[in-house]
Write a protein that holds these residues in place. Structure first.
Motif, PDB file in Angstrom:
ATOM      1  N   UNK A 119      17.069  -6.183 -28.135  1.00 26.35           N
ATOM      2  CA  UNK A 119      16.400  -7.421 -28.537  1.00 26.35           C
ATOM      3  C   UNK A 119      15.089  -7.610 -27.774  1.00 26.35           C
ATOM      4  N   UNK A 120      15.106  -7.299 -26.492  1.00 30.72           N
ATOM      5  CA  UNK A 120      13.898  -7.488 -25.678  1.00 30.72           C
ATOM      6  C   UNK A 120      12.760  -6.628 -26.221  1.00 30.72           C
ATOM      7  N   UNK A 121      13.109  -5.414 -26.578  1.00 29.64           N
ATOM      8  CA  UNK A 121      12.128  -4.480 -27.129  1.00 29.64           C
ATOM      9  C   UNK A 121      11.680  -4.936 -28.517  1.00 29.64           C
ATOM     10  N   UNK A 122      12.615  -5.419 -29.299  1.00 22.42           N
ATOM     11  CA  UNK A 122      12.317  -5.843 -30.670  1.00 22.42           C
ATOM     12  C   UNK A 122      11.301  -6.976 -30.688  1.00 22.42           C
ATOM     13  N   UNK A 123      11.430  -7.903 -29.737  1.00 22.35           N
ATOM     14  CA  UNK A 123      10.556  -9.073 -29.746  1.00 22.35           C
ATOM     15  C   UNK A 123       9.338  -8.955 -28.839  1.00 22.35           C
ATOM     16  N   UNK A 147      16.035   2.029 -37.556  1.00 28.67           N
ATOM     17  CA  UNK A 147      16.240   1.190 -36.374  1.00 28.67           C
ATOM     18  C   UNK A 147      17.639   0.568 -36.461  1.00 28.67           C
ATOM     19  N   UNK A 148      18.353   0.549 -35.345  1.00 26.95           N
ATOM     20  CA  UNK A 148      19.617  -0.193 -35.270  1.00 26.95           C
ATOM     21  C   UNK A 148      19.414  -1.420 -34.388  1.00 26.95           C
ATOM     22  N   UNK A 149      19.745  -2.572 -34.955  1.00 32.07           N
ATOM     23  CA  UNK A 149      19.611  -3.845 -34.237  1.00 32.07           C
ATOM     24  C   UNK A 149      20.956  -4.538 -34.210  1.00 32.07           C
ATOM     25  N   UNK A 150      21.202  -5.363 -33.208  1.00 29.05           N
ATOM     26  CA  UNK A 150      22.449  -6.136 -33.208  1.00 29.05           C
ATOM     27  C   UNK A 150      22.197  -7.532 -33.773  1.00 29.05           C
ATOM     28  N   UNK A 151      23.274  -8.126 -34.261  1.00 34.35           N
ATOM     29  CA  UNK A 151      23.181  -9.477 -34.820  1.00 34.35           C
ATOM     30  C   UNK A 151      22.578 -10.460 -33.834  1.00 34.35           C
ATOM     31  N   UNK A 152      23.015 -10.367 -32.576  1.00 36.41           N
ATOM     32  CA  UNK A 152      22.540 -11.359 -31.612  1.00 36.41           C
ATOM     33  C   UNK A 152      21.032 -11.269 -31.436  1.00 36.41           C
ATOM     34  N   UNK A 153      20.477 -10.037 -31.546  1.00 39.46           N
ATOM     35  CA  UNK A 153      19.019  -9.991 -31.393  1.00 39.46           C
ATOM     36  C   UNK A 153      18.315 -10.615 -32.587  1.00 39.46           C
ATOM     37  N   UNK A 154      18.865 -10.409 -33.774  1.00 35.71           N
ATOM     38  CA  UNK A 154      18.203 -10.998 -34.943  1.00 35.71           C
ATOM     39  C   UNK A 154      18.240 -12.518 -34.894  1.00 35.71           C
ATOM     40  N   UNK A 155      19.351 -13.062 -34.380  1.00 36.01           N
ATOM     41  CA  UNK A 155      19.530 -14.509 -34.409  1.00 36.01           C
ATOM     42  C   UNK A 155      18.669 -15.237 -33.386  1.00 36.01           C
ATOM     43  N   UNK A 156      18.139 -14.477 -32.412  1.00 36.90           N
ATOM     44  CA  UNK A 156      17.361 -15.148 -31.373  1.00 36.90           C
ATOM     45  C   UNK A 156      16.120 -15.833 -31.912  1.00 36.90           C
ATOM     46  N   UNK A 157      15.405 -15.133 -32.786  1.00 34.62           N
ATOM     47  CA  UNK A 157      14.171 -15.685 -33.361  1.00 34.62           C
ATOM     48  C   UNK A 157      14.113 -15.230 -34.813  1.00 34.62           C
ATOM     49  N   UNK A 158      14.815 -15.939 -35.684  1.00 35.32           N
ATOM     50  CA  UNK A 158      14.977 -15.454 -37.061  1.00 35.32           C
ATOM     51  C   UNK A 158      13.665 -15.197 -37.794  1.00 35.32           C
ATOM     52  N   UNK A 160      10.610 -14.467 -36.662  1.00 30.79           N
ATOM     53  CA  UNK A 160       9.913 -13.282 -36.162  1.00 30.79           C
ATOM     54  C   UNK A 160      10.693 -12.006 -36.508  1.00 30.79           C
ATOM     55  N   UNK A 161      12.012 -12.103 -36.457  1.00 32.00           N
ATOM     56  CA  UNK A 161      12.845 -10.945 -36.790  1.00 32.00           C
ATOM     57  C   UNK A 161      12.571 -10.516 -38.224  1.00 32.00           C
ATOM     58  N   UNK A 162      12.540 -11.482 -39.122  1.00 32.18           N
ATOM     59  CA  UNK A 162      12.298 -11.203 -40.538  1.00 32.18           C
ATOM     60  C   UNK A 162      10.953 -10.504 -40.720  1.00 32.18           C
ATOM     61  N   UNK A 163       9.930 -11.024 -40.036  1.00 32.16           N
ATOM     62  CA  UNK A 163       8.595 -10.464 -40.194  1.00 32.16           C
ATOM     63  C   UNK A 163       8.533  -9.014 -39.675  1.00 32.16           C
ATOM     64  N   UNK A 188      24.528 -16.549 -45.151  1.00 27.14           N
ATOM     65  CA  UNK A 188      23.361 -16.918 -45.955  1.00 27.14           C
ATOM     66  C   UNK A 188      22.092 -16.396 -45.292  1.00 27.14           C
ATOM     67  N   UNK A 189      22.112 -16.356 -43.958  1.00 27.35           N
ATOM     68  CA  UNK A 189      20.961 -15.821 -43.246  1.00 27.35           C
ATOM     69  C   UNK A 189      20.845 -14.310 -43.461  1.00 27.35           C
ATOM     70  N   UNK A 190      21.963 -13.620 -43.286  1.00 24.67           N
ATOM     71  CA  UNK A 190      21.957 -12.157 -43.453  1.00 24.67           C
ATOM     72  C   UNK A 190      21.437 -11.748 -44.828  1.00 24.67           C
ATOM     73  N   UNK A 191      21.821 -12.540 -45.828  1.00 22.58           N
ATOM     74  CA  UNK A 191      21.460 -12.227 -47.198  1.00 22.58           C
ATOM     75  C   UNK A 191      19.945 -12.174 -47.405  1.00 22.58           C
ATOM     76  N   UNK A 192      19.219 -12.922 -46.582  1.00 24.46           N
ATOM     77  CA  UNK A 192      17.772 -12.973 -46.763  1.00 24.46           C
ATOM     78  C   UNK A 192      17.014 -11.938 -45.937  1.00 24.46           C
ATOM     79  N   UNK A 193      17.740 -11.198 -45.113  1.00 24.29           N
ATOM     80  CA  UNK A 193      17.057 -10.209 -44.273  1.00 24.29           C
ATOM     81  C   UNK A 193      16.882  -8.889 -45.026  1.00 24.29           C
ATOM     82  N   UNK A 194      15.768  -8.198 -44.778  1.00 23.00           N
ATOM     83  CA  UNK A 194      15.596  -6.874 -45.393  1.00 23.00           C
ATOM     84  C   UNK A 194      16.417  -5.824 -44.650  1.00 23.00           C
ATOM     85  N   UNK A 195      17.734  -5.856 -44.858  1.00 21.38           N
ATOM     86  CA  UNK A 195      18.648  -4.925 -44.195  1.00 21.38           C
ATOM     87  C   UNK A 195      19.036  -3.816 -45.158  1.00 21.38           C
TER      88      UNK A 195
END
Ligand code: C2E
Ligand code: CA
Ligand code: CA
Ligand code: CA
Length: 277
Positions: A119-123, A147-158, A160-163, A188-195
């Motif tokens: 997460x630190x690297x991602x953001x 890239x492999x990301x964990x849920x907790x990192x995505x949820x930190x800043x939704x 920015x994560x999306x972008x 509902x959040x996961x559904x909107x992510x480009x995963x």
């Protein structure tokens, strides 16, 4: 362990100080080790239907002079806390890109390599630029790295994560959600992510064929992921019983000791043709 209150405080302080000193010493060693001591191991991810290889996950190893390894669980967190993960993560991206180049030369260019990103690297790093640069320097095709990301990192800043995920996609880099089921992301959040891929955490795969609770969790995660059009990988597959259950329930891909342990790239390349499980 001291009894008197004053001593308890003194004992506690000493313990904290010692831990801090240990952590600082370890951080110094990591700093000096990036670029010349770390290695990437690779673990195959295989199609559940026929065992053929689908991709490789890159996993960090820190070999020691005595032949042992310090596992990632003992240094990743410290690297995140100190910011060292930025330099180490950059090294991992380049080492993974170099490994993918080697796969192309060995005739396995269709296998992509998955890179764990904290997460630190991602953001905090210019991740997209680092991947783009590595792809360019090693002449890789789109889709060669994920890239492999964990849920907790995505949820930190939704937002920015999306972008960042969208920009990774534009670069031809797909994204897996690691340790799926262990976090708290709303569907509902996961559904909107480009995963692209969900990786079912090992804790749910253990005993899946005998433990009704894990079986219902896996069924739910498989049906949810497939309803979102995602590829699903089960992690930590160790027994033929687990593999059979997962294949019978439509899991797309599998990873675990049964299908191959993490190993240096040349060893993995030599094993890719072997028929497993
Ligand atoms: P992860 O991303 O969930 O990686 C899977 C872990 O499960 C790896 O542990 C792998 O060796 C282990 N594993 C694979 N198959 C089996 C199995 O059948 N049974 C069992 N019991 N374990 C299995 P490892 O290599 O110790 O890595 C631990 C964690 O450290 C990774 O978990 C990941 O979160 C982190 N990590 C590893 N490499 C990197 C890296 O390059 N960057 C970052 N940021 N984190 C990394
Ligand atoms: Ca992973
Ligand atoms: Ca995982
Ligand atoms: Ca895990």
């Amino acid at each position: 362990a001291a009894r008197a209150e004053g001593n308890v405080v003194a004992w506690f302080d000493a313990a904290v100080t010692t831990r801090l000193a240990d952590r600082l010493r370890l951080a110094g060693r990591i700093h000096a080790a990036i670029d010349n001591e770390f290695q990437l191991y690779f673990q195959p991810i295989r199609h559940a239907s026929d065992g053929s290889p689908a991709s490789l996950e890159a996993l960090l190893r820190w070999p020691q002079a005595d032949g042992s390894f310090i596992p990632p669980s003992e240094f990743i967190q410290l690297c995140e806390d100190t910011g060292l993960i930025l330099a180490l993560g950059r090294w991992v991206i380049r080492a993974a890109a170099q490994a993918q180049r080697r796969l192309v030369e060995a005739g396995w260019g269709e296998l992509s390599i998955a890179v764990n990103v904290s997460a630190v690297q991602f953001f905090n790093s210019d991740l997209v630029a680092e991947f783009a640069r590595a792809q360019q320097d090693f002449g890789l095709a789109r889709g060669a790295l994920h890239v492999e990301l964990t849920e907790s990192s995505l949820m930190r800043k939704p937002a920015q994560a999306m972008q960042t995920m969208q920009r990774l996609h534009e670069q031809g880099i797909s994204v897996s959600l690691d340790d799926f089921g262990t976090g708290y992301s709303s569907m509902s959040y996961l559904q909107h992510l480009p995963l692209d891929i969900l990786k079912i955490d090992r804790s749910f795969v253990a005993d899946v064929e005998t433990n009704p609770r894990n079986a219902s969790i896996c069924r739910a995660l498989l049906s949810l992921g497939h309803s979102m059009g995602l590829t699903i990988i089960a992690e930590g597959v160790e027994t033929p019983g687990q593999l059979d259950w997962l294949a019978a329930h439509g899991c797309d891909q599998v990873q675990g000791y049964l299908l191959g342990r993490p190993a240096p790239l040349e060893k993995i390349i030599a094993q890719l043709d072997e028929v497993v499980a």
